[in-house]
Design a protein around this motif. Structure first.
Motif, PDB file in Angstrom:
ATOM      1  N   ALA A  73       0.926  -2.873  -1.421  1.00 24.71           N
ATOM      2  CA  ALA A  73       1.256  -4.195  -0.890  1.00 24.71           C
ATOM      3  C   ALA A  73       1.182  -4.214   0.629  1.00 24.71           C
ATOM      4  CB  ALA A  73       2.655  -4.601  -1.355  1.00 24.71           C
ATOM      5  N   ASP A  74       0.886  -5.393   1.160  1.00 23.55           N
ATOM      6  CA  ASP A  74       0.924  -5.613   2.599  1.00 23.55           C
ATOM      7  C   ASP A  74       2.341  -5.324   3.083  1.00 23.55           C
ATOM      8  OD1 ASP A  74      -0.084  -6.412   5.103  1.00 23.55           O
ATOM      9  OD2 ASP A  74       0.674  -8.447   4.820  1.00 23.55           O
ATOM     10  N   GLY A  75       2.453  -4.619   4.201  1.00 21.39           N
ATOM     11  CA  GLY A  75       3.772  -4.292   4.738  1.00 21.39           C
ATOM     12  C   GLY A  75       4.352  -3.002   4.199  1.00 21.39           C
ATOM     13  N   LYS A  76       3.656  -2.373   3.256  1.00 19.11           N
ATOM     14  CA  LYS A  76       4.089  -1.087   2.695  1.00 19.11           C
ATOM     15  C   LYS A  76       3.141  -0.003   3.184  1.00 19.11           C
ATOM     16  CE  LYS A  76       7.217  -2.954   0.001  1.00 19.11           C
ATOM     17  NZ  LYS A  76       8.617  -2.822   0.270  1.00 19.11           N
ATOM     18  N   GLY A  77       3.587   1.238   3.114  1.00 24.68           N
ATOM     19  CA  GLY A  77       2.723   2.332   3.521  1.00 24.68           C
ATOM     20  C   GLY A  77       3.362   3.672   3.239  1.00 24.68           C
ATOM     21  N   MET A  78       2.667   4.715   3.661  1.00 19.06           N
ATOM     22  CA  MET A  78       3.173   6.078   3.529  1.00 19.06           C
ATOM     23  C   MET A  78       3.000   6.760   4.869  1.00 19.06           C
ATOM     24  SD  MET A  78       2.286   9.110   0.799  1.00 19.06           S
ATOM     25  CE  MET A  78       3.288   8.393  -0.497  1.00 19.06           C
ATOM     26  N   LEU A  79       4.079   7.412   5.333  1.00 22.16           N
ATOM     27  CA  LEU A  79       4.062   8.137   6.596  1.00 22.16           C
ATOM     28  C   LEU A  79       4.095   9.629   6.307  1.00 22.16           C
ATOM     29  CD1 LEU A  79       4.150   7.897   9.713  1.00 22.16           C
ATOM     30  CD2 LEU A  79       6.650   7.962   9.526  1.00 22.16           C
ATOM     31  N   PHE A  80       3.051  10.336   6.763  1.00 21.12           N
ATOM     32  CA  PHE A  80       2.911  11.779   6.573  1.00 21.12           C
ATOM     33  C   PHE A  80       3.400  12.480   7.833  1.00 21.12           C
ATOM     34  CE2 PHE A  80      -0.081   9.733   3.860  1.00 21.12           C
ATOM     35  CZ  PHE A  80      -0.312  10.563   2.776  1.00 21.12           C
ATOM     36  N   ASP A  81       4.352  13.379   7.684  1.00 14.28           N
ATOM     37  CA  ASP A  81       4.897  14.129   8.811  1.00 14.28           C
ATOM     38  C   ASP A  81       4.202  15.486   8.891  1.00 14.28           C
ATOM     39  OD1 ASP A  81       6.373  15.367  10.783  1.00 14.28           O
ATOM     40  OD2 ASP A  81       8.264  15.332   9.682  1.00 14.28           O
ATOM     41  N   PHE A  82       3.444  15.708   9.974  1.00 15.95           N
ATOM     42  CA  PHE A  82       2.720  16.968  10.160  1.00 15.95           C
ATOM     43  C   PHE A  82       3.305  17.795  11.307  1.00 15.95           C
ATOM     44  CE2 PHE A  82      -0.442  14.432   7.874  1.00 15.95           C
ATOM     45  CZ  PHE A  82      -0.799  15.327   6.892  1.00 15.95           C
ATOM     46  N   ASN A  83       4.611  17.709  11.503  1.00 15.96           N
ATOM     47  CA  ASN A  83       5.263  18.475  12.555  1.00 15.96           C
ATOM     48  C   ASN A  83       4.971  19.964  12.399  1.00 15.96           C
ATOM     49  OD1 ASN A  83       6.929  18.725  14.822  1.00 15.96           O
ATOM     50  ND2 ASN A  83       8.695  19.206  13.536  1.00 15.96           N
ATOM     51  N   PRO A  84       4.575  20.644  13.485  1.00 11.45           N
ATOM     52  CA  PRO A  84       4.376  20.168  14.838  1.00 11.45           C
ATOM     53  C   PRO A  84       3.038  19.423  14.983  1.00 11.45           C
ATOM     54  CG  PRO A  84       3.798  22.479  14.736  1.00 11.45           C
ATOM     55  CD  PRO A  84       4.296  22.093  13.365  1.00 11.45           C
ATOM     56  N   GLU A  85       2.897  18.724  16.083  1.00 17.04           N
ATOM     57  CA  GLU A  85       1.662  17.999  16.380  1.00 17.04           C
ATOM     58  C   GLU A  85       0.474  18.943  16.229  1.00 17.04           C
ATOM     59  OE1 GLU A  85       0.992  14.648  19.613  1.00 17.04           O
ATOM     60  OE2 GLU A  85       1.021  16.630  20.521  1.00 17.04           O
ATOM     61  N   GLN A  86      -0.580  18.464  15.566  1.00 17.24           N
ATOM     62  CA  GLN A  86      -1.749  19.293  15.277  1.00 17.24           C
ATOM     63  C   GLN A  86      -2.946  18.421  14.932  1.00 17.24           C
ATOM     64  OE1 GLN A  86      -1.316  20.957  11.024  1.00 17.24           O
ATOM     65  NE2 GLN A  86       0.783  20.377  11.598  1.00 17.24           N
ATOM     66  N   GLU A  87      -4.122  19.038  14.904  1.00 10.92           N
ATOM     67  CA  GLU A  87      -5.322  18.356  14.408  1.00 10.92           C
ATOM     68  C   GLU A  87      -5.113  18.141  12.915  1.00 10.92           C
ATOM     69  OE1 GLU A  87      -9.173  16.735  14.926  1.00 10.92           O
ATOM     70  OE2 GLU A  87      -8.058  17.745  16.511  1.00 10.92           O
TER      71      GLU A  87
END
Length: 161
Positions: A73-87
């Motif tokens: 749905a519009d307004g929904k999503g998934m956030l992937f955490d790749f800590n630490p910052e990397q390619e």
């Protein structure tokens, strides 16, 4: 009469086993989805856009992502955490919905946006620089809301909100 009861019991056990297998499969499929939803804001020139995102933090959640979903749905999503910052490299294998992939630096600034990704593709989509996280939203979202590289993302991963 005894053989009739055995036949009925045998059929009942077969059905029970089938139901248990289906329940187990449904539980396994459901468990690969990320469990927690959190608000996330993107500050653009057009204003603040608010999303409700599932968090993908475990290796299993990151590997599965939005695979096998038939809609987003519009307004929904998934956030992937790749800590630490990397390619970071992503792909669309087993993903039925076209997505915009928003690559975000550790400071919360958008590094890059891969728009309108190709469903089911194994083509590698790179962050093209160090990213702390990737936000996946339905294709067309970046254009619809005027989201651009350099815009700020407000979420606890980036020390805000």
């Amino acid at each position: 009469m005894n053989s009739d009861r055995k036949a009925v019991w045998s059929v009942a056990k077969g059905w029970l086993a089938a139901v248990l297998v289906l329940v187990g499969m449904a539980t396994a499929i459901g468990s690969v989805r990320a469990a927690s939803f959190q608000p996330l804001e993107i500050v653009t020139r057009n204003g603040v856009q608010v999303f409700s995102v599932e968090m993908a933090t475990t290796e299993q959640e990151k590997q599965t992502g939005l695979m096998y979903r038939k809609e987003l749905a519009d307004g929904k999503g998934m956030l992937f955490d790749f800590n630490p910052e990397q390619e970071v490299s992503m792909w669309m294998k087993n993903t039925y919905v076209s997505l915009d992939m928003i690559f975000i630096r550790a400071d919360g600034r958008i590094l890059r946006i891969a728009e309108n990704t190709e469903p089911m593709s194994t083509k590698i989509i790179s962050s093209q620089g160090p990213a702390r996280a990737v936000l996946e939203v339905v294709a067309g979202t970046a254009q619809k809301y005027g989201i651009r590289p350099g815009d700020r993302v407000a979420h606890p991963l980036f020390g805000s909100k």
